[in-house]
Design an enzyme around this catalytic site. Structure first.
Site, short mmCIF file in Angstrom:
data_model
loop_
_atom_site.label_atom_id
_atom_site.label_comp_id
_atom_site.label_asym_id
_atom_site.label_seq_id
_atom_site.Cartn_x
_atom_site.Cartn_y
_atom_site.Cartn_z
N GLU A 63 38.87 38.59 45.41
CA GLU A 63 38.42 39.95 45.70
C GLU A 63 36.90 40.12 45.64
O GLU A 63 36.38 41.14 46.09
CB GLU A 63 39.09 40.92 44.73
CG GLU A 63 40.58 41.04 44.96
CD GLU A 63 41.28 41.95 43.97
OE1 GLU A 63 40.71 42.22 42.89
OE2 GLU A 63 42.39 42.39 44.28
N GLU A 86 50.68 23.23 34.36
CA GLU A 86 49.75 23.73 33.36
C GLU A 86 49.37 22.65 32.35
O GLU A 86 48.34 22.75 31.70
CB GLU A 86 50.31 24.95 32.65
CG GLU A 86 51.48 24.67 31.75
CD GLU A 86 52.01 25.93 31.09
OE1 GLU A 86 52.76 25.78 30.11
OE2 GLU A 86 51.69 27.05 31.52
#
Length: 184
Positions: A63, A86
């Site tokens: 963004e 992860e």
């Protein structure tokens, strides 16, 4: 419990997150000042995370261009491809080396527990090249914090669903990332 009781419970728990974020305000401001200093010298803001933390980091990075006019490559996210990754320290190490990380850069590792191997490896690479390391976690004095110059611990307490990191922890991380990118 009724659906309405569950909605109330979740909403009540969520209302505790902003106060926890405010408690971390001094640490967050210090980390942002350090990020700004590096970026003024031509550095990049590189988020690193896995699972929900990685998804939130990627969202915030994505963004910045449209919201703030950041040039491509100034704000990036290095994330584990899948939740199962992860624990893949090599993936984080390789991804950061692929960016040719520099001392001017900033690595903000996001991990609710502060112990996710992917995030820890990212901070280790940052430390090794002299880049700024910032640990964003929901517990104080985490392993990630020990590898970073700045710790932002937003201590939200136990989740409504034990073991989840996408509820209060995820909300806290989103608020912290919003603040980092907006203020920076």
């Amino acid at each position: 419990r009724s659906t309405r009781d569950l909605v109330r419970l979740l909403n009540d728990e969520d209302t505790t997150v902003p106060a926890a974020g405010a408690d971390a305000g001094d640490a967050l401001a210090a980390a942002i000042d350090a990020v700004v200093d590096r970026m003024r010298r031509g550095g990049r803001l590189v988020y690193a995370g896995a699972g929900t933390s990685g998804a939130l980091a990627a969202l915030d990075a994505a963004e910045c261009g449209s919201t703030f006019g950041s040039p491509p490559g100034e704000v990036l996210a290095v994330v584990a491809d899948q939740d199962a990754d992860e624990d893949d320290r090599a993936a984080a190490t390789n991804a950061l080396h692929g960016l040719t990380l520099r001392p001017e850069d900033c690595v903000v590792a996001v991990s609710a527990s502060g112990s996710t191997p992917f995030a820890l490896a990212a901070l280790e690479v940052a430390r090794d090249v002299g880049a700024l390391g910032v640990a964003v976690a929901c517990v104080p004095d985490s392993r990630a914090a020990s590898l970073a110059q700045h710790e932002v611990a937003v201590v939200v307490g136990p989740e409504v669903i034990a073991g989840s990191t996408r509820l209060k922890a995820g909300t806290a991380q989103k608020l912290v990332l919003n603040t980092i990118s907006t203020v920076t």
